[in-house]
Motif scaffolding. Structure first.
Motif, PDB file in Angstrom:
ATOM      1  N   SER A  88       0.755  -1.344   0.008  1.00  0.00           N
ATOM      2  CA  SER A  88       0.000   0.005   0.120  1.00  0.00           C
ATOM      3  C   SER A  88       0.953   0.972  -0.008  1.00  0.00           C
ATOM      4  CB  SER A  88      -0.890  -0.025   1.326  1.00  0.00           C
ATOM      5  OG  SER A  88      -1.971  -0.970   1.118  1.00  0.00           O
ATOM      6  N   GLY A  89       2.242   1.014  -0.306  1.00  0.00           N
ATOM      7  CA  GLY A  89       3.204   2.266  -0.449  1.00  0.00           C
ATOM      8  C   GLY A  89       3.775   2.943   0.901  1.00  0.00           C
ATOM      9  N   TYR A  90       3.719   2.011   1.919  1.00  0.00           N
ATOM     10  CA  TYR A  90       4.407   2.500   3.274  1.00  0.00           C
ATOM     11  C   TYR A  90       5.568   1.522   3.460  1.00  0.00           C
ATOM     12  CZ  TYR A  90       0.490   5.409   4.231  1.00  0.00           C
ATOM     13  OH  TYR A  90      -0.535   6.496   4.546  1.00  0.00           O
ATOM     14  N   ALA A  91       6.647   2.291   3.712  1.00  0.00           N
ATOM     15  CA  ALA A  91       7.921   1.590   4.107  1.00  0.00           C
ATOM     16  C   ALA A  91       7.956   1.359   5.566  1.00  0.00           C
ATOM     17  CB  ALA A  91       9.237   2.551   3.732  1.00  0.00           C
ATOM     18  N   SER A  92       8.647   0.404   6.184  1.00  0.00           N
ATOM     19  CA  SER A  92       8.464   0.293   7.542  1.00  0.00           C
ATOM     20  C   SER A  92      10.058  -0.430   8.172  1.00  0.00           C
ATOM     21  CB  SER A  92       7.764  -0.847   7.721  1.00  0.00           C
ATOM     22  OG  SER A  92       8.040  -2.121   7.123  1.00  0.00           O
ATOM     23  N   LEU A  93      10.287   0.036   9.352  1.00  0.00           N
ATOM     24  CA  LEU A  93      11.335  -0.599   9.930  1.00  0.00           C
ATOM     25  C   LEU A  93      10.762  -1.120  11.232  1.00  0.00           C
ATOM     26  CD1 LEU A  93      14.352  -0.645  10.691  1.00  0.00           C
ATOM     27  CD2 LEU A  93      14.008   1.416  11.886  1.00  0.00           C
ATOM     28  N   ARG A  94      11.147  -2.551  11.366  1.00  0.00           N
ATOM     29  CA  ARG A  94      10.821  -3.254  12.455  1.00  0.00           C
ATOM     30  C   ARG A  94      12.218  -3.671  13.344  1.00  0.00           C
ATOM     31  NH1 ARG A  94       9.886  -6.517   7.743  1.00  0.00           N
ATOM     32  NH2 ARG A  94      10.670  -8.672   7.822  1.00  0.00           N
ATOM     33  N   ILE A  95      12.219  -3.516  14.516  1.00  0.00           N
ATOM     34  CA  ILE A  95      13.723  -3.724  15.317  1.00  0.00           C
ATOM     35  C   ILE A  95      13.484  -5.102  16.192  1.00  0.00           C
ATOM     36  CG2 ILE A  95      14.164  -1.398  15.004  1.00  0.00           C
ATOM     37  CD1 ILE A  95      13.770  -0.861  17.889  1.00  0.00           C
ATOM     38  N   ASP A  96      14.700  -5.459  16.685  1.00  0.00           N
ATOM     39  CA  ASP A  96      14.625  -6.452  17.791  1.00  0.00           C
ATOM     40  C   ASP A  96      15.323  -5.337  18.872  1.00  0.00           C
ATOM     41  OD1 ASP A  96      13.940  -8.753  16.584  1.00  0.00           O
ATOM     42  OD2 ASP A  96      16.219  -9.323  15.889  1.00  0.00           O
ATOM     43  N   PHE A  97      14.394  -5.503  19.977  1.00  0.00           N
ATOM     44  CA  PHE A  97      15.029  -4.608  21.170  1.00  0.00           C
ATOM     45  C   PHE A  97      16.217  -5.566  21.711  1.00  0.00           C
ATOM     46  CE2 PHE A  97      10.189  -3.447  21.478  1.00  0.00           C
ATOM     47  CZ  PHE A  97      10.586  -2.077  21.236  1.00  0.00           C
ATOM     48  N   ARG A  98      17.134  -4.456  22.194  1.00  0.00           N
ATOM     49  CA  ARG A  98      18.206  -5.501  22.888  1.00  0.00           C
ATOM     50  C   ARG A  98      17.760  -6.460  23.775  1.00  0.00           C
ATOM     51  NH1 ARG A  98      21.272  -0.636  25.455  1.00  0.00           N
ATOM     52  NH2 ARG A  98      19.322   0.179  25.484  1.00  0.00           N
ATOM     53  N   GLY A  99      18.370  -7.613  23.776  1.00  0.00           N
ATOM     54  CA  GLY A  99      18.146  -8.808  24.577  1.00  0.00           C
ATOM     55  C   GLY A  99      17.026  -9.492  23.781  1.00  0.00           C
ATOM     56  N   SER A 100      16.738  -9.127  22.748  1.00  0.00           N
ATOM     57  CA  SER A 100      15.731  -9.882  21.861  1.00  0.00           C
ATOM     58  C   SER A 100      16.186 -10.222  20.568  1.00  0.00           C
ATOM     59  CB  SER A 100      14.464  -9.346  21.693  1.00  0.00           C
ATOM     60  OG  SER A 100      13.891  -9.144  23.391  1.00  0.00           O
ATOM     61  N   GLY A 101      15.746 -11.438  19.948  1.00  0.00           N
ATOM     62  CA  GLY A 101      16.025 -11.398  18.434  1.00  0.00           C
ATOM     63  C   GLY A 101      17.638 -11.697  18.477  1.00  0.00           C
ATOM     64  N   ASP A 102      17.993 -10.905  17.203  1.00  0.00           N
ATOM     65  CA  ASP A 102      19.449 -10.727  16.849  1.00  0.00           C
ATOM     66  C   ASP A 102      20.208  -9.545  17.324  1.00  0.00           C
ATOM     67  OD1 ASP A 102      19.031 -12.740  15.021  1.00  0.00           O
ATOM     68  OD2 ASP A 102      18.191 -11.548  13.478  1.00  0.00           O
ATOM     69  N   SER A 103      19.666  -8.709  18.207  1.00  0.00           N
ATOM     70  CA  SER A 103      20.131  -7.626  18.731  1.00  0.00           C
ATOM     71  C   SER A 103      21.142  -8.113  19.868  1.00  0.00           C
ATOM     72  CB  SER A 103      19.236  -6.868  19.240  1.00  0.00           C
ATOM     73  OG  SER A 103      18.570  -6.054  18.232  1.00  0.00           O
ATOM     74  N   ASP A 104      21.952  -7.513  20.381  1.00  0.00           N
ATOM     75  CA  ASP A 104      22.927  -7.446  21.369  1.00  0.00           C
ATOM     76  C   ASP A 104      22.206  -7.443  22.693  1.00  0.00           C
ATOM     77  OD1 ASP A 104      25.068  -7.886  19.714  1.00  0.00           O
ATOM     78  OD2 ASP A 104      26.096  -5.690  20.106  1.00  0.00           O
ATOM     79  N   GLY A 105      22.925  -8.033  23.699  1.00  0.00           N
ATOM     80  CA  GLY A 105      22.256  -7.978  25.088  1.00  0.00           C
ATOM     81  C   GLY A 105      21.639  -9.324  25.505  1.00  0.00           C
ATOM     82  N   LYS A 106      21.179  -9.500  26.691  1.00  0.00           N
ATOM     83  CA  LYS A 106      20.668 -10.508  27.358  1.00  0.00           C
ATOM     84  C   LYS A 106      19.201  -9.898  27.516  1.00  0.00           C
ATOM     85  CE  LYS A 106      24.992 -12.229  29.197  1.00  0.00           C
ATOM     86  NZ  LYS A 106      25.693 -12.673  30.629  1.00  0.00           N
ATOM     87  N   TRP A 107      18.398 -11.203  27.392  1.00  0.00           N
ATOM     88  CA  TRP A 107      16.944 -11.202  27.660  1.00  0.00           C
ATOM     89  C   TRP A 107      16.689 -10.790  29.061  1.00  0.00           C
ATOM     90  CZ3 TRP A 107      12.406 -10.032  26.653  1.00  0.00           C
ATOM     91  CH2 TRP A 107      11.178 -10.343  27.232  1.00  0.00           C
ATOM     92  N   ALA A 108      17.501 -11.224  29.996  1.00  0.00           N
ATOM     93  CA  ALA A 108      17.323 -10.979  31.581  1.00  0.00           C
ATOM     94  C   ALA A 108      17.392  -9.471  31.938  1.00  0.00           C
ATOM     95  CB  ALA A 108      18.229 -11.880  32.242  1.00  0.00           C
ATOM     96  N   ASP A 109      18.322  -8.820  31.097  1.00  0.00           N
ATOM     97  CA  ASP A 109      18.633  -7.521  31.314  1.00  0.00           C
ATOM     98  C   ASP A 109      17.495  -6.386  30.766  1.00  0.00           C
ATOM     99  OD1 ASP A 109      20.978  -7.934  32.862  1.00  0.00           O
ATOM    100  OD2 ASP A 109      22.100  -7.953  30.779  1.00  0.00           O
ATOM    101  N   THR A 110      16.331  -7.112  30.099  1.00  0.00           N
ATOM    102  CA  THR A 110      15.304  -6.294  29.514  1.00  0.00           C
ATOM    103  C   THR A 110      14.776  -5.339  30.719  1.00  0.00           C
ATOM    104  OG1 THR A 110      14.800  -7.846  27.752  1.00  0.00           O
ATOM    105  CG2 THR A 110      13.250  -6.469  28.357  1.00  0.00           C
ATOM    106  N   THR A 111      14.444  -4.193  30.191  1.00  0.00           N
ATOM    107  CA  THR A 111      13.764  -3.215  30.826  1.00  0.00           C
ATOM    108  C   THR A 111      12.782  -2.285  30.024  1.00  0.00           C
ATOM    109  OG1 THR A 111      15.345  -1.526  31.009  1.00  0.00           O
ATOM    110  CG2 THR A 111      15.432  -2.880  32.943  1.00  0.00           C
ATOM    111  N   PHE A 112      11.706  -1.725  30.510  1.00  0.00           N
ATOM    112  CA  PHE A 112      10.933  -0.720  30.011  1.00  0.00           C
ATOM    113  C   PHE A 112      11.848   0.260  29.313  1.00  0.00           C
ATOM    114  CE2 PHE A 112       7.449  -2.082  32.820  1.00  0.00           C
ATOM    115  CZ  PHE A 112       7.036  -3.199  31.979  1.00  0.00           C
ATOM    116  N   SER A 113      12.711   0.975  30.287  1.00  0.00           N
ATOM    117  CA  SER A 113      13.468   2.179  29.912  1.00  0.00           C
ATOM    118  C   SER A 113      14.391   1.833  28.665  1.00  0.00           C
ATOM    119  CB  SER A 113      13.974   2.634  31.006  1.00  0.00           C
ATOM    120  OG  SER A 113      14.855   1.678  31.618  1.00  0.00           O
ATOM    121  N   GLY A 114      15.198   0.614  28.740  1.00  0.00           N
ATOM    122  CA  GLY A 114      15.821   0.238  27.731  1.00  0.00           C
ATOM    123  C   GLY A 114      15.200  -0.066  26.492  1.00  0.00           C
ATOM    124  N   GLN A 115      14.047  -0.478  26.228  1.00  0.00           N
ATOM    125  CA  GLN A 115      13.635  -0.641  25.016  1.00  0.00           C
ATOM    126  C   GLN A 115      12.983   0.791  24.567  1.00  0.00           C
ATOM    127  OE1 GLN A 115      10.177  -3.596  25.309  1.00  0.00           O
ATOM    128  NE2 GLN A 115      11.613  -5.262  25.407  1.00  0.00           N
TER     129      GLN A 115
END
Length: 298
Positions: A88-115
């Motif tokens: 429909s003509g819209y570009a997009s950017l979808r990210i892995d938050f740190r600690g998730s998916g392919d991004s750096d970091g550990k899941w256990a260190d996840t916080t709202f403020s970090g995301q």
């Protein structure tokens, strides 16, 4: 409280080679740094329009940038949505938050403020990009990504529109149901680096540090969205048993937001019936979101 703060940061970016393509768009892996850690994303651009409007997409708790696999397809909720947006003509950017998916970091260190910090960095990366129209950025957040999206919109109020799918509104209430009241109580009273393992409703274990729990009472989706002056769309499912009660949880965000707004309620659950197939995504979630985008970020 986090609902009333803006997070400042610096970042650098690396754009990698094209990794996938389909009829109207190309997908490119991108990387930017937050606090010395890499955040990985997928940028979907429109072949015929290098200055297309763009949607930045924030995944939910325990998710990744492609999001939950949809039954009878080879796509996740977000990867499929990105393809449909592109058509429909819209570009997009979808990210892995740190600690998730392919991004750096550990899941256990996840916080709202970090995301939230990652989300702001994603907006700033897009604003510096020549791959899309950096003046026409919208936000889409799902579940915990909705909480993040509200805070990012507060910090970057120039975004053209915000759409929140089943957003977490009251973290203490939602995560007491998801992680267990005992885990939340332990997290609130333990040293921040204490690791707490909780059993999720579907039987899997997850381990997070007490710092995640200790941001629950100080992170307000309501306060954040109240500081965003732009157009707000909230989409919820009447059968949602994760973020409850619905549609009241969605409506409260509109009650505290001042500006153009709309609540859409569909006969579905928290994952928009992804476990039964793509129909809800194809016929309701994406079309409703596109209607909002075309009105406020054409």
């Amino acid at each position: 409280m986090f609902g009333l703060k803006a997070f400042g940061l610096g970042f650098t970016c690396i754009v990698a080679v094209t990794i996938a393509s389909f009829a109207s768009a190309a997908e490119t892996k991108i990387v930017f740094n937050v606090d010395g850690q890499k955040v990985i994303g997928t940028l979907s651009t429109i072949d015929s329009n290098p200055k297309a409007p763009v949607v930045v997409m924030f995944h939910g708790f325990g998710g990744t940038r492609d999001e939950l696999a949809i039954k009878d397809t080879k796509e996740g909720v977000f990867s499929r949505s990105a393809r449909l947006f592109a058509e429909s003509g819209y570009a997009s950017l979808r990210i892995d938050f740190r600690g998730s998916g392919d991004s750096d970091g550990k899941w256990a260190d996840t916080t709202f403020s970090g995301q939230i910090k990652d989300g702001i960095a994603a907006i700033d990366w897009l604003k510096a990009s020549d791959k899309v129209d950096s003046s026409r950025i919208s936000i889409l957040g799902w579940s915990q990504g909705g909480l993040v999206g509200a805070h990012v919109a507060m910090a970057r109020p120039e975004v053209k529109s915000v759409t929140l799918w089943a957003p977490v509104v009251t973290p203490l209430y939602t995560y007491a149901g998801l992680l267990g009241a005992d885990s939340v109580a332990k997290g609130l009273t333990s040293p921040p680096d204490t690791e707490i393992t909780s059993k999720l409703p579907w039987g899997a274990d997850t381990t997070l540090k007490a710092s995640f729990f200790q941001q629950m009472p100080t992170t307000s989706t309501i306060a954040a969205i109240a500081h965003y002056p732009g157009p707000l769309q909230v989409i919820v499912g009447s059968k949602d048993t994760t973020v409850t009660p619905q549609p009241a949880s969605g409506q409260v965000l509109l009650d505290y937001h001042d500006g153009e707004e709309r609540l859409d309620v569909f006969d579905t659950d928290h994952v928009f019936s992804a476990f039964t197939g793509p129909q809800m995504i194809d016929d309701h979630m994406v079309p409703a979101t596109l209607e909002w985008l075309k009105k406020f970020n054409p």
